[in-house]
Design an enzyme around this catalytic site. Structure first.
Site, mmCIF file in Angstrom:
data_model
loop_
_atom_site.group_PDB
_atom_site.id
_atom_site.type_symbol
_atom_site.label_atom_id
_atom_site.label_comp_id
_atom_site.label_asym_id
_atom_site.label_seq_id
_atom_site.Cartn_x
_atom_site.Cartn_y
_atom_site.Cartn_z
ATOM 1 N N ARG A 158 0.907 -1.176 -0.207
ATOM 2 C CA ARG A 158 0.357 -0.060 -0.028
ATOM 3 C C ARG A 158 0.351 1.358 -0.150
ATOM 4 O O ARG A 158 0.609 2.339 -0.644
ATOM 5 C CB ARG A 158 -0.719 -0.245 1.235
ATOM 6 N N HIS A 215 -7.046 9.186 11.330
ATOM 7 C CA HIS A 215 -6.664 7.370 11.274
ATOM 8 C C HIS A 215 -5.145 7.271 11.102
ATOM 9 O O HIS A 215 -4.268 6.075 10.815
ATOM 10 C CB HIS A 215 -7.622 6.565 10.303
ATOM 11 N N CYS A 261 13.563 -2.153 14.812
ATOM 12 C CA CYS A 261 13.444 -1.143 15.362
ATOM 13 C C CYS A 261 14.980 -0.886 15.863
ATOM 14 O O CYS A 261 15.190 -1.855 16.760
ATOM 15 C CB CYS A 261 12.724 -0.663 16.941
ATOM 16 N N GLY A 300 -16.894 10.797 -0.269
ATOM 17 C CA GLY A 300 -16.479 9.146 -0.678
ATOM 18 C C GLY A 300 -15.999 8.969 0.716
ATOM 19 O O GLY A 300 -15.287 7.331 1.098
ATOM 20 N N SER A 338 -18.636 5.486 3.067
ATOM 21 C CA SER A 338 -19.552 4.840 3.662
ATOM 22 C C SER A 338 -20.189 4.981 4.485
ATOM 23 O O SER A 338 -20.854 4.933 5.434
ATOM 24 C CB SER A 338 -19.152 3.659 2.984
HETATM 25 C C1 BV8 Z 1 -12.375 2.437 17.974
HETATM 26 C C2 BV8 Z 1 -6.623 2.358 9.194
HETATM 27 C C3 BV8 Z 1 -12.249 3.608 20.684
HETATM 28 C C4 BV8 Z 1 -6.206 1.675 8.677
HETATM 29 C C5 BV8 Z 1 -8.908 2.581 10.025
HETATM 30 C C6 BV8 Z 1 -14.747 -3.988 18.395
HETATM 31 C C7 BV8 Z 1 -13.564 -3.454 19.390
HETATM 32 C C8 BV8 Z 1 -13.011 -2.098 18.860
HETATM 33 C C9 BV8 Z 1 -13.998 -0.984 18.326
HETATM 34 C C10 BV8 Z 1 -14.591 -1.601 17.238
HETATM 35 C C11 BV8 Z 1 -15.350 -3.013 17.794
HETATM 36 N N1 BV8 Z 1 -16.886 -2.393 16.883
HETATM 37 C C12 BV8 Z 1 -16.976 -1.308 16.396
HETATM 38 C C13 BV8 Z 1 -15.904 -0.798 16.656
HETATM 39 C C14 BV8 Z 1 -15.582 0.829 16.230
HETATM 40 C C15 BV8 Z 1 -14.456 0.323 14.954
HETATM 41 C C16 BV8 Z 1 -15.643 0.527 13.267
HETATM 42 O O1 BV8 Z 1 -16.855 1.228 13.962
HETATM 43 N N2 BV8 Z 1 -16.079 -0.736 13.179
HETATM 44 C C17 BV8 Z 1 -16.845 -0.565 12.593
HETATM 45 C C18 BV8 Z 1 -16.621 -1.448 10.930
HETATM 46 C C19 BV8 Z 1 -18.174 -1.154 12.420
HETATM 47 N N3 BV8 Z 1 -13.888 1.554 14.905
HETATM 48 C C20 BV8 Z 1 -12.153 1.434 15.831
HETATM 49 O O2 BV8 Z 1 -11.845 0.449 15.885
HETATM 50 C C21 BV8 Z 1 -11.877 2.669 15.973
HETATM 51 N N4 BV8 Z 1 -11.211 2.793 17.506
HETATM 52 O O3 BV8 Z 1 -13.443 2.305 18.367
HETATM 53 O O4 BV8 Z 1 -11.414 3.482 19.120
HETATM 54 C C22 BV8 Z 1 -11.978 1.745 21.356
HETATM 55 C C23 BV8 Z 1 -11.165 1.136 21.518
HETATM 56 C C24 BV8 Z 1 -10.994 0.506 21.872
HETATM 57 C C25 BV8 Z 1 -12.238 -1.224 22.184
HETATM 58 C C26 BV8 Z 1 -13.560 0.322 22.001
HETATM 59 C C27 BV8 Z 1 -13.403 0.885 21.579
HETATM 60 C C28 BV8 Z 1 -10.364 2.868 14.450
HETATM 61 C C29 BV8 Z 1 -11.516 2.586 13.619
HETATM 62 C C30 BV8 Z 1 -9.816 3.136 12.861
HETATM 63 C C31 BV8 Z 1 -9.485 2.076 11.841
HETATM 64 N N5 BV8 Z 1 -7.962 2.229 10.845
HETATM 65 N N6 BV8 Z 1 -7.691 2.950 8.643
HETATM 66 C C32 BV8 Z 1 -6.130 0.881 7.365
HETATM 67 O O5 BV8 Z 1 -5.827 1.667 7.046
HETATM 68 O O6 BV8 Z 1 -5.335 -0.113 7.121
HETATM 69 S S1 BV8 Z 1 -10.730 2.096 9.031
HETATM 70 C C33 BV8 Z 1 -10.230 2.270 7.315
HETATM 71 O O7 BV8 Z 1 -11.592 2.043 7.494
HETATM 72 C C34 BV8 Z 1 -10.914 3.423 6.209
HETATM 73 O O8 BV8 Z 1 -9.782 5.160 7.407
HETATM 74 C C35 BV8 Z 1 -11.765 4.516 6.557
HETATM 75 O O9 BV8 Z 1 -11.709 4.920 7.840
HETATM 76 C C36 BV8 Z 1 -11.979 3.033 6.976
HETATM 77 C C37 BV8 Z 1 -12.923 2.867 5.432
HETATM 78 O O10 BV8 Z 1 -14.117 3.567 5.049
HETATM 79 P P1 BV8 Z 1 -14.449 4.500 4.114
HETATM 80 O O11 BV8 Z 1 -12.656 5.273 4.378
HETATM 81 O O12 BV8 Z 1 -16.028 5.116 4.025
HETATM 82 O O13 BV8 Z 1 -13.922 4.118 2.669
HETATM 83 P P2 BV8 Z 1 -14.898 2.507 2.346
HETATM 84 O O14 BV8 Z 1 -14.311 2.135 1.237
HETATM 85 O O15 BV8 Z 1 -15.338 1.851 2.876
HETATM 86 O O16 BV8 Z 1 -16.189 3.593 1.129
HETATM 87 C C38 BV8 Z 1 -15.537 4.383 -0.011
HETATM 88 C C39 BV8 Z 1 -16.888 5.291 -0.679
HETATM 89 O O17 BV8 Z 1 -16.583 5.719 -1.409
HETATM 90 C C40 BV8 Z 1 -17.599 4.398 -0.613
HETATM 91 O O18 BV8 Z 1 -19.340 5.197 0.099
HETATM 92 C C41 BV8 Z 1 -18.035 4.635 -2.030
HETATM 93 O O19 BV8 Z 1 -19.136 4.769 -2.885
HETATM 94 C C42 BV8 Z 1 -17.585 5.895 -1.834
HETATM 95 N N7 BV8 Z 1 -16.434 6.447 -3.483
HETATM 96 C C43 BV8 Z 1 -16.254 5.242 -4.299
HETATM 97 N N8 BV8 Z 1 -15.264 5.868 -5.217
HETATM 98 C C44 BV8 Z 1 -16.136 7.375 -4.520
HETATM 99 C C45 BV8 Z 1 -16.068 7.650 -4.122
HETATM 100 N N9 BV8 Z 1 -16.949 8.901 -3.285
HETATM 101 C C46 BV8 Z 1 -17.097 9.882 -4.494
HETATM 102 N N10 BV8 Z 1 -15.474 9.782 -5.583
HETATM 103 C C47 BV8 Z 1 -15.177 8.373 -5.654
HETATM 104 N N11 BV8 Z 1 -14.884 8.825 -7.273
HETATM 105 ZN ZN ZN Z 2 11.182 0.165 19.873
#
Ligand code: BV8
Ligand code: ZN
Length: 256
Positions: free
Chosen positions: A75, A125, A159, A199, A201
């Site tokens: 990536r 993020h 590291c 952009g 979801s």
């Molecule tokens: C947190 C970095 C507090 C990594 C990312 C169980 C345990 C712990 C937490 C949780 C749990 N269950 C749920 C949670 C909360 C969880 C969460 O929300 N899960 C979801 C799946 C339900 N969140 C977390 O864990 C967060 N931390 O809550 O901490 C905590 C701590 C401990 C215990 C409890 C709570 C951390 C979340 C961050 C994760 N890291 N990224 C990496 O990149 O590898 S998230 C990653 O996925 C992205 O950063 C982004 O946020 C997400 C993807 O979503 P989108 O960006 O929306 O992209 P997607 O592909 O989904 O959609 C694309 C969109 O674009 C579509 O709508 C499409 O139609 C549109 N599109 C396409 N083409 C175009 C377009 N739009 C315009 N123009 C175009 N051309």
């Molecule tokens: Zn270290």
């Protein structure tokens, strides 16, 4: 409302706005060739059988560091090969030529907004480019070189301080977001005249909760996304267009 009238409303909101916040997700990077999380195109096939949601976790890195590092290294290569598109440049132009205060709050871990010239980019993020030690947290300064062709398993660098494994400086699922960065994003939304939601979801929290913060503060939200999302209902204007096209049209309309 027809698309043309939606655009007219969005343009008039942007004309009056002085403090704009752009909330961007993976769809903002799609037209630069970086696969979104929900599409599986372009994930080089090597990791196709793995769900990004499970790979993007500290547990996966502990269990399979070479697999997860191989994925991130690929990536990093994809990000370096990508270029900002018209949409990134339009956002930067709103700031540099549109005499507006523009804050980008991005879920994306790539550097496309920064490379397009946006000066206030909040990476809630984290960033792929920011490498650090998984054990002691020390920043890892050594350059990494993605292989020409993607390789599924690559041993992560070590590291220099403690010999621990090096990880990408991003927020994995289950990890907390950088508190200062996220609260700065929240504050920017609360004090904005307009939010452009581009952009995303809208499924990953707490980032997906920011449009509701705008709503509660009475800040209008324009959604730019070819598809409907769970956030669409709380948006004031829906532009069912790709980011590059919609943002270019909006910026052109308001920049003299
Ligand atoms: C947190 C970095 C507090 C990594 C990312 C169980 C345990 C712990 C937490 C949780 C749990 N269950 C749920 C949670 C909360 C969880 C969460 O929300 N899960 C979801 C799946 C339900 N969140 C977390 O864990 C967060 N931390 O809550 O901490 C905590 C701590 C401990 C215990 C409890 C709570 C951390 C979340 C961050 C994760 N890291 N990224 C990496 O990149 O590898 S998230 C990653 O996925 C992205 O950063 C982004 O946020 C997400 C993807 O979503 P989108 O960006 O929306 O992209 P997607 O592909 O989904 O959609 C694309 C969109 O674009 C579509 O709508 C499409 O139609 C549109 N599109 C396409 N083409 C175009 C377009 N739009 C315009 N123009 C175009 N051309
Ligand atoms: Zn270290």
């Amino acid at each position: 409302m027809s698309d043309a009238s939606e655009v007219r409303v969005a343009v008039s909101l942007l004309e009056q706005a002085r403090r704009v916040v752009v909330l961007s997700g993976a769809g903002m990077s799609a037209e630069s060739g970086i696969a979104t999380f929900r599409s599986r195109d372009g994930v080089a096939g090597l990791w196709d059988q793995y769900d990004p949601m499970t790979l993007a976790t500290a547990q996966a890195f502990s269990d399979e560091p070479e697999l997860v590092w191989g994925w991130y290294l690929w990536r990093i290569g994809t990000m370096r090969a990508a270029a900002p598109h018209d949409g990134h440049h339009a956002i930067a132009a709103l700031e540099s030529r549109g005499n507006r205060d523009v804050t980008v709050v991005t879920q994306n871990v790539d550097d496309l907004h920064d490379r397009a010239g946006s000066t206030r980019v909040l990476h809630v993020h984290g960033q792929l480019n920011a490498l650090r030690c998984f054990d002691c947290g020390a920043t890892h300064e050594d350059a990494v070189e993605p292989p020409a062709d993607p390789v599924r398993r690559v041993p992560p660098p070590r590291c220099r301080r403690c010999g621990g494994l090096v990880r990408p400086g991003i927020v994995w699922f289950g990890e907390t977001l950088p508190a200062e960065v996220f609260s700065a994003g929240q504050e920017a939304v609360e004090n904005a005249d307009l939010v452009l939601l581009v952009g995303t979801s809208g499924v990953v929290y707490p980032a997906a909760g920011l449009p509701a913060v705008a709503r509660a503060a009475g800040v209008p939200v324009v959604e730019i996304n070819p598809e409907e999302t769970p956030l669409s209902d709380m948006c004031d204007v829906l532009l069912r267009r790709p980011a590059s096209e919609a943002l270019r049209e909006l910026a052109t309309a308001v920049i003299a």
